[in-house]
Design an enzyme around this catalytic site. Structure first.
Site, PDB file in Angstrom:
ATOM      1  N   SER A  86       0.822  -1.206   0.000  1.00 41.44           N
ATOM      2  CA  SER A  86       0.000   0.000   0.000  1.00 41.44           C
ATOM      3  C   SER A  86       0.865   1.269   0.000  1.00 41.44           C
ATOM      4  CB  SER A  86      -0.954  -0.054   1.200  1.00 41.44           C
ATOM      5  OG  SER A  86      -1.968   0.907   1.100  1.00 41.44           O
ATOM      6  N   ASP A 216      -9.623  -5.800  -4.132  1.00 44.19           N
ATOM      7  CA  ASP A 216      -9.227  -4.631  -3.347  1.00 44.19           C
ATOM      8  C   ASP A 216     -10.250  -3.511  -3.538  1.00 44.19           C
ATOM      9  OD1 ASP A 216      -7.873  -2.472  -2.138  1.00 44.19           O
ATOM     10  OD2 ASP A 216      -5.926  -3.289  -2.703  1.00 44.19           O
ATOM     11  N   HIS A 244      -7.675  -5.796   0.284  1.00 41.06           N
ATOM     12  CA  HIS A 244      -6.452  -4.983   0.344  1.00 41.06           C
ATOM     13  C   HIS A 244      -5.394  -5.608   1.247  1.00 41.06           C
ATOM     14  CE1 HIS A 244      -4.066  -1.416  -0.197  1.00 41.06           C
ATOM     15  NE2 HIS A 244      -4.062  -1.122   1.090  1.00 41.06           N
TER      16      HIS A 244
END
Length: 266
Positions: A86, A216, A244
């Site tokens: 991320s 996601d 995610h």
């Protein structure tokens, strides 16, 4: 680990995303270690159990300091597999820029992945361009902090947002763990707006791989594919049914992907 071929043993360095900490790798770390690998999961500043407060961290480089200190301590004859998740992709890129000779490959998981042409802010802005314009923030809160004369704003994800957008394929217990451990998020937008592009000699010289999380709802899947196609990687994989937080919702599959990448390119 006893009985493991030293040539096959890899050192994975795991870099968490915004608001998280080393704790989010709690499922993946023992899986990699059980395969004979060395694994280091770090807390960036003001993250996890790191004792710094958010108002004590001014720049993205400051935030990434624990990773840079770790990389500086890696012996000259050793290379690591750097794994960024991320927002941790920016910290991963900073480490690649400063220590390219110590990284055999960098793996980006549902992550921002810059190139060596555009400034980091270009990719930061693209995340928002790819995100739905009418997305409901649910119980996400924007909170001021720091100097009242020059306040900054932090993001704090609420339980509803976590369970429906970030951890939607995780168990109730895993979501509760995140609710208990997540810390406020600062995205360093002003700092990123001033940063220059990463260099071809540093960042650009390190091999890259990407792992897409197919379900996601936090980091746009279309943007993940765009990064693979436009920034370029030597290996791309996709984890079906992963939200995610693939390291929590699909740890076995993520371990397999990382092992296959390591076997192929290292």
């Amino acid at each position: 680990m006893e009985g493991v071929n030293a040539k096959k043993q890899k050192h994975f360095v795991l870099v968490h995303g915004a608001g998280h900490g080393a704790w989010c790798w709690y499922k993946l770390k023992p899986l990699l270690e059980s395969s004979g690998h060395k694994v280091t999961a770090i807390d960036l500043l003001a993250s996890g159990i790191n004792t710094k407060r958010l108002d004590e961290v001014d720049t993205l480089r400051d935030y990434s300091l624990p990773l840079l200190e770790l990389m500086a301590a890696i012996p000259p004859d050793e290379k690591v597999i750097l794994v960024g998740h991320s927002f941790g992709g920016f910290s991963t890129a900073i480490a690649m820029e400063h220590y390219p000779e110590k990284i055999s490959i960098a793996v980006f998981i549902a992550s921002v992945m810059p190139d060596a042409v555009h400034p980091p802010s270009y990719f930061f802005n693209l995340v928002f361009e790819w995100s739905p314009k009418d997305e409901d923030p649910l119980d996400t809160k924007i909170e001021p902090y720091g100097n009242p004369d020059q306040p900054r704003t932090a993001i704090r994800y609420g339980p509803k947002y976590l369970s429906s957008k970030i951890y939607q394929n995780c168990t109730t217990e895993e979501i509760e763990l995140a609710n208990l451990l997540l810390r406020p998020i600062y995205l360093f937008a002003e700092d990123l707006s001033k940063a220059k592009a990463f260099s071809a000699k540093g960042y650009g010289s390190v091999k890259r791989a990407y792992i897409v999380c197919s379900e996601d709802k936090s980091f746009p899947v279309g943007f993940q594919h765009w990064l693979v196609e436009n920034v370029g990687v030597i290996e791309a994989k996709e984890i079906k049914d992963a939200d995610h937080m693939a390291m929590i919702s699909k740890p076995q599959r993520l371990r397999q992907c990382l092992q296959e990448i390591a076997d192929k390119v290292v």
